[in-house]
Design a protein around this motif. Structure first.
Motif, mmCIF file in Angstrom:
data_model
loop_
_atom_site.group_PDB
_atom_site.id
_atom_site.type_symbol
_atom_site.label_atom_id
_atom_site.label_comp_id
_atom_site.label_asym_id
_atom_site.label_seq_id
_atom_site.Cartn_x
_atom_site.Cartn_y
_atom_site.Cartn_z
ATOM 1 N N LYS A 32 124.242 -6.831 -3.473
ATOM 2 C CA LYS A 32 125.184 -7.928 -3.656
ATOM 3 C C LYS A 32 125.661 -8.442 -2.304
ATOM 4 O O LYS A 32 126.057 -7.676 -1.425
ATOM 5 C CB LYS A 32 126.386 -7.468 -4.481
ATOM 6 N N TYR A 61 124.690 -2.847 -6.060
ATOM 7 C CA TYR A 61 123.253 -3.118 -6.126
ATOM 8 C C TYR A 61 122.753 -3.144 -7.571
ATOM 9 O O TYR A 61 123.416 -2.652 -8.487
ATOM 10 C CB TYR A 61 122.477 -2.046 -5.342
ATOM 11 N N SER A 85 127.010 -4.813 -15.321
ATOM 12 C CA SER A 85 127.100 -5.378 -13.977
ATOM 13 C C SER A 85 126.539 -4.439 -12.918
ATOM 14 O O SER A 85 125.731 -3.555 -13.200
ATOM 15 C CB SER A 85 128.562 -5.736 -13.683
ATOM 16 N N TRP A 86 126.990 -4.637 -11.690
ATOM 17 C CA TRP A 86 126.441 -3.937 -10.539
ATOM 18 C C TRP A 86 126.718 -2.444 -10.555
ATOM 19 O O TRP A 86 127.779 -2.002 -10.974
ATOM 20 C CB TRP A 86 127.033 -4.525 -9.252
#
Length: 305
Positions: A32, A61, A85-86
């Motif tokens: 990111k 990531y 999400s990440w």
């Protein structure tokens, strides 16, 4: 074949990324905030890995599969923005343990209190649990068994719908909060057992099938297709969960595990997954200098429900 998976922070802002994705033709790490992705290399067993610089703890990531879809790491140690999400790089060696005098409690002497972190206090956090430990001691409790805390959707859940077995629930306090809780418990003479789920995965945020054959249609469970413990590619699936067992005991210093609904851990192979887990834990006991971890097999039998 046993090997660690996920994002392993090494040193000097270098992190080794390893993910099993046998049918993929290309796997990249997306960081990111960075425009360029980093390609990983594939070995003969279907593991993709590579060491990437400038990825300190806290780095967010995802993995990009076949130049198309991006997904969180199935072995993520932290999901600060939820299950979709990440993933986040974590330094598992950063925490300073202060329970060096802890010797553990024998199984026959354990007085166990089953505890749901999200409902035990109004705050619903690992930190809030530590503030109630003296009350448990007054009741005569010397062991707490915490219900599943692997990352699940939203902020509150019974815990049995977890989808990231390696990630401590972020809304409860994540990696740091969990280690602080266990550290404090041991300082006060309280053992901690984790309720772990290896018979199924929750539906929301479960991206395992995007990576490989983690499930098999050979068997059915109350939750759908069974986890692939004895079909083609099962060695790598077994490794995924065996490494998870070892992580909880070694890196988080849990005193034992209670495994949920072991009759639905379907394995017709020569060596049942539970037997293999128990053997690996016995090996971990032999080499540890702490010498305070219970036999996994005994804990399974003791806490079977």
């Amino acid at each position: 074949m046993y090997r660690k998976i996920g994002a392993e922070f090494l040193n000097e802002d270098n992190t080794k990324f390893t993910v099993w994705a046998p049918s993929q033709e290309n796997v990249e790490v997306i960081i990111k905030g960075k425009e360029k992705s980093e390609k990983l290399q594939k070995d003969k067993h279907g593991y993709w890995e590579g060491t990437i610089s400038n990825t300190p703890p806290g780095t967010l990531y995802k993995f990009k599969l076949n130049n198309k879809n991006e997904f969180p790491d199935p072995a993520s140690r932290s999901q600060p923005e939820g299950v979709h999400s990440w993933s986040q790089v974590v330094d598992q060696n950063a925490f300073k343990w202060e329970e060096k005098s802890w010797k553990g409690i024998s199984i026959k002497d354990m007085v166990i209190y089953e505890l749901h972190v999200g409902t035990f206090t109004s705050e619903g956090t690992f930190k809030a649990v530590t503030e109630k430990l003296d009350h448990l001691l007054e009741l005569g409790i010397n062991t707490i068994e915490i219900l599943p805390i692997s990352q699940f959707p939203e902020n509150r859940n019974w815990g049995y719908d977890g989808v990231y077995p390696y990630a401590a629930q972020h809304s409860y306090g994540g990696v740091e909060g969990l280690k602080k809780m266990i550290n404090t418990c041991h300082q006060k003479g309280i053992a901690v057992i984790l309720d772990a789920v290896y018979n199924h995965m929750g539906p929301e945020g479960n991206y395992l099938s995007q990576y490989g054959p983690y499930f098999t249609e050979k068997y059915k469970t109350p939750w759908g297709a069974a986890l692939n413990y004895d079909d083609k590619h099962s060695d790598e699936v077994r490794n995924f969960f065996i490494q998870n067992v070892l992580m909880w005991l070694e890196e988080f210093r849990f005193d034992g595990l209670r495994l949920d609904a072991i009759h639905e851990i379907i394995d017709r192979g020569a060596r049942h997954l539970l037997k293999e887990m128990s053997q690996k834990v016995d090996g971990l006991q032999e080499k540890t200098v702490r010498g305070n971890m219970c036999s996994l097999q005994k804990v399974i039998l003791m806490t079977l429900k």
